[in-house]
Design an enzyme around this catalytic site. Structure first.
Site, PDB file in Angstrom:
ATOM      1  N   TYR A  25      35.633  53.729  43.470  1.00 32.92           N
ATOM      2  CA  TYR A  25      35.440  52.637  44.337  1.00 32.92           C
ATOM      3  C   TYR A  25      36.211  53.010  45.947  1.00 32.92           C
ATOM      4  O   TYR A  25      35.949  52.769  46.916  1.00 32.92           O
ATOM      5  CB  TYR A  25      36.087  51.537  43.928  1.00 32.92           C
ATOM      6  CG  TYR A  25      35.999  49.889  44.825  1.00 32.92           C
ATOM      7  CD1 TYR A  25      34.987  49.405  45.099  1.00 32.92           C
ATOM      8  CD2 TYR A  25      37.194  49.772  45.347  1.00 32.92           C
ATOM      9  CE1 TYR A  25      34.799  48.150  45.814  1.00 32.92           C
ATOM     10  CE2 TYR A  25      37.152  48.820  46.211  1.00 32.92           C
ATOM     11  CZ  TYR A  25      36.052  47.819  46.292  1.00 32.92           C
ATOM     12  OH  TYR A  25      35.944  46.827  47.324  1.00 32.92           O
TER      13      TYR A  25
ATOM     14  N   SER B  64      46.907  41.955  50.357  1.00 33.31           N
ATOM     15  CA  SER B  64      46.885  43.335  49.435  1.00 33.31           C
ATOM     16  C   SER B  64      48.109  44.077  50.102  1.00 33.31           C
ATOM     17  O   SER B  64      48.667  43.699  50.798  1.00 33.31           O
ATOM     18  CB  SER B  64      45.612  43.805  49.432  1.00 33.31           C
ATOM     19  OG  SER B  64      44.632  43.290  48.894  1.00 33.31           O
TER      20      SER B  64
ATOM     21  N   LYS C 241      54.217  48.235  39.294  1.00 29.45           N
ATOM     22  CA  LYS C 241      52.803  47.739  39.877  1.00 29.45           C
ATOM     23  C   LYS C 241      51.948  47.426  38.470  1.00 29.45           C
ATOM     24  O   LYS C 241      51.119  48.142  38.002  1.00 29.45           O
ATOM     25  CB  LYS C 241      52.030  48.530  40.709  1.00 29.45           C
ATOM     26  CG  LYS C 241      50.795  47.703  41.402  1.00 29.45           C
ATOM     27  CD  LYS C 241      50.307  48.468  42.530  1.00 29.45           C
ATOM     28  CE  LYS C 241      49.226  47.542  43.203  1.00 29.45           C
ATOM     29  NZ  LYS C 241      47.978  47.297  42.544  1.00 29.45           N
TER      30      LYS C 241
ATOM     31  N   ARG D  28      43.774  34.999  43.418  1.00 26.03           N
ATOM     32  CA  ARG D  28      44.108  35.387  44.684  1.00 26.03           C
ATOM     33  C   ARG D  28      42.709  35.065  45.481  1.00 26.03           C
ATOM     34  O   ARG D  28      42.768  34.715  46.513  1.00 26.03           O
ATOM     35  CB  ARG D  28      44.009  36.807  44.771  1.00 26.03           C
ATOM     36  CG  ARG D  28      44.149  37.465  46.004  1.00 26.03           C
ATOM     37  CD  ARG D  28      44.330  39.316  46.064  1.00 26.03           C
ATOM     38  NE  ARG D  28      44.446  39.356  47.380  1.00 26.03           N
ATOM     39  CZ  ARG D  28      43.371  39.807  48.047  1.00 26.03           C
ATOM     40  NH1 ARG D  28      42.169  39.722  47.761  1.00 26.03           N
ATOM     41  NH2 ARG D  28      43.627  40.209  49.449  1.00 26.03           N
TER      42      ARG D  28
ATOM     43  N   CYS E  88      13.088  62.689  30.458  1.00 25.78           N
ATOM     44  CA  CYS E  88      11.900  62.787  29.509  1.00 25.78           C
ATOM     45  C   CYS E  88      10.640  62.097  29.898  1.00 25.78           C
ATOM     46  O   CYS E  88      10.554  61.005  30.371  1.00 25.78           O
ATOM     47  CB  CYS E  88      12.381  62.138  28.077  1.00 25.78           C
ATOM     48  SG  CYS E  88      11.260  62.041  26.940  1.00 25.78           S
TER      49      CYS E  88
END
Length: 648
Positions: free
Chosen positions: A31, A67, A98, A119, A404
């Site tokens: 990500y 953040s 953390k 949040r 396949c």
């Protein structure tokens, strides 16, 4: 740029899987790589958090829940410390673990817990108050009766409790959680608080946000006071003055990382003095007075003992390395996916090689590199076989992957049926993977349509106990019968058409009245649908041309499965064509999902955010910031009753 738009769609999709569905399909590392690539191409991404899950009440945050800037190198930590020391005198740093969980804000009025909020997107969260009441380590009342207190913490689940949850899921044939973080987040956002109590979530409080009537000068003072109020605070934090002390504290946490009973994904470095924090302030995204150091994935050497090939429901052949077991990132690692022939060839991976392995994002096993000095002299390059390992039909290469070519390959059949009955498809929840394998092996199911003939074998299935005792068998048959009445978007999702997901299936159900119309749709009809491109359009056309697809649809029709769209009940009525709606707050008489379907059936679009382009905002109870923004922009606001009048 097409690449930028493609990356944006991918990031939004994976953000939704992570933040809103608590079911990520890729690792944190993958990500982060998407984000880096997006930004490198000039993209800007402000909303890193999740949106608000529709079942929960929206709540505005008093203080934006930001953040932290992520760093991953010693040099970046040094740069941060030196920058702060240049700007401030006699700086003291705090280094904390953390915790890898879900961030929440707790609100106390006169010493009593009255609200708990996730949040969300940092500005608006969702109330999970009733669920937080079931977490034993959260005090429901504190000794000091301040008029208002707001603290922030991280909800998590211990490794032991996580293991117990997945063991229960395995027995009930439910999907397993990928990791403790997903389990904690998914649990906290359950509508049933009893599930939260059963799973024994925990919390560490790591910050005091607001304390009316009480003043503090340092972060450590706030933590000590919070501990005196019976909060469980972030453990073993270290106070540091120099860069060397900061770095040693970070490395000490890393050393303990896999010995802890819960997951951590890094260390947080903060300024201790609260006044200094105010001086430095924050950007719109992150505070300037703190960073998060993310630990690199732990790496170890092991040996590839074998390479096997698995066949998925689409027929894709996926090579998997069988490793000599090695303890890595807290668990024993014995397998790693090798993705495709290009991945194997580029890294020159061979059976018998000594390799470096890690868990990308501490979740997904990955072969990093081959130790060439340890390669055996008689080793040979590995090549995915030209024939399917299950049915021995020839394979065909599409881009980087091998498939396949046998439409009736048993592996494709079993996994295709498992997908067909899954929650995002026909949702036959009493028909699990083990049951399907047994029914296929006993010959009761050869293809999807056979599911709807199982009732003929009622007594036989009970007698043989293939899917359990009488009660289990009858529960399964009832669920199968009920699924016949599903709308066709679920059926289309169940077909497992490549690149056609839940939203694309719903679009088809909105714009076509039945499966036959979709089957006979032209390229021009499909390409002009919202968010449809050439790839999706071609996949749909090719799928419905296949003889086995035509045969399957006829069999489903004979067995009484609904093939008519319920969403497309208002044919040719495009009263909302070109109009953009936003839904906010709790609706009483209709779910947001159903409201969205109705708007789309009238040709309208539904957006998750209010902008100048928004035509209508439908506001339910406890509508939050979206309503405020709509009022500021002068957007037309509809009550639920107003909306009902529009769709009569």
């Amino acid at each position: 740029m097409e690449k930028l738009e493609e990356l944006k769609r991918l990031i939004e999709y994976h953000s939704d899987r992570y933040y809103n569905q608590d079911d990520p399909e890729i690792s944190d590392f993958e990500y982060d790589e998407l984000i880096k690539e997006f930004r490198a191409l000039g993209g800007e991404r402000d909303n890193v958090g999740g949106t608000v899950k529709r079942e929960f009440r929206e709540v505005n945050h008093d203080i934006p829940v930001l953040s932290l800037s992520d760093v991953s190198s010693k040099q970046e930590v040094s740069d941060f410390v030196e920058k702060i020391q240049r700007e401030l005198e006699e700086v003291e740093f705090i280094v904390e673990r953390k915790i890898d969980g879900l961030s929440v804000v707790l609100r106390y009025y006169d010493g009593i817990l009255k609200e708990g909020i996730t949040r969300g997107n940092g500005i608006v969260g969702e109330s999970v108050y009733e669920n937080l009441l079931e977490i034993n380590s959260i005090p429901k009342e504190i000794p000091t009766k301040l008029p208002y207190l707001e603290v922030r913490g991280e909800v998590y689940i211990s490794y032991d409790n996580f293991k117990k949850v997945n063991q229960r899921h395995e027995k009930l044939e439910k999907k397993l959680f990928a990791n403790p973080r997903n389990c904690a987040a998914g649990t906290l956002r359950q509508l049933n608080p009893a599930i939260v109590k059963e799973r024994n979530l925990d919390i560490y409080i790591f910050n005091l946000e607001i304390a009316e009537g009480k003043n503090f000068s340092t972060h450590t003072e706030t933590l000590e006071w919070l501990a005196s109020q019976n909060f469980v605070i972030t453990p073993d934090y270290k106070t540091c003055i120099t860069y060397d002390e900061v770095w040693n504290a970070i490395k000490n946490i890393e050393y303990l990382r896999w010995k802890l009973p819960y997951g951590i994904d890094g260390a947080v470095i903060k300024i201790n003095n609260l006044f200094d924090r105010e001086i430095l302030g924050s950007t719109s995204k992150v505070p300037r007075w703190a960073i998060a150091y993310k630990y690199p994935p732990e790496q170890k050497q092991t040996i590839i003992e074998d390479i096997i090939v698995q066949v998925g429901r689409t027929g894709r052949l996926t090579p998997v390395a069988i490793l000599k077991p090695v303890h890595l990132a807290g668990t024993s690692l014995s397998r790693a996916v090798l993705h495709n022939q290009d991945f194997i060839s580029n890294k020159d991976i061979r059976i018998g090689d000594t390799v470096v392995v890690r868990k990308a994002g501490d979740i997904i096993p990955e072969v990093v590199s081959v130790i060439m000095d340890k390669r055996k002299e008689n080793s040979k390059p590995y090549q995915i076989p030209d024939n399917c390992p299950i049915c021995h039909y020839e394979t065909d290469k599409e881009a980087s992957h091998t498939f396949c070519t046998n439409p009736k390959c048993p592996a494709k059949s079993i996994k295709g049926i498992i997908h067909f009955v899954s929650k995002n498809a026909m949702d036959i929840n009493s028909l699990g993977a083990n049951c399907i394998e047994a029914l296929v092996n006993y010959g009761y199911i050869k293809e999807i349509a056979d599911i709807y003939s199982l009732y003929k074998y009622h007594d036989e299935l009970i007698e043989k106990g293939i899917v359990g005792k009488k009660r289990s068998t009858e529960k399964m048959l009832i669920a199968i019968e009920r699924s016949k009445d599903n709308d066709i978007d679920k059926l289309i999702s169940g077909f497992g058409i490549k690149n056609v997901g839940k939203q694309s299936a719903r679009t088809l159900a909105t714009y076509f009245k039945d499966i036959d119309e979709i089957k006979n749709a032209t390229y021009e009809q499909l390409i002009n649908l919202p968010d449809f491109g050439e790839i999706i359009t071609s996949e749909i056309i090719n799928f419905f041309k296949l003889p086995q697809t035509i045969s399957m649809i006829e069999e489903l029709k004979v067995r009484g499965v609904n093939l008519t769209s319920k969403t497309n009940t208002l044919e040719n009525d495009n009263r909302f064509s070109g109009k953009i709606f936003v839904l906010t707050g709790a609706l009483k008489n209709i779910t947001r999902e159903r409201a969205t379907e109705i708007i789309q059936s009238f040709g309208g679009k539904v957006s998750s955010s209010v902008s100048k382009k928004t035509d209508y905002v439908i506001a339910g109870e406890n509508a939050g910031s979206k309503l405020t923004k709509a009022q500021t922009l002068g957007t037309t606001i509809l009550s639920e009753e107003d909306f009902e009048m529009l769709i009569v």
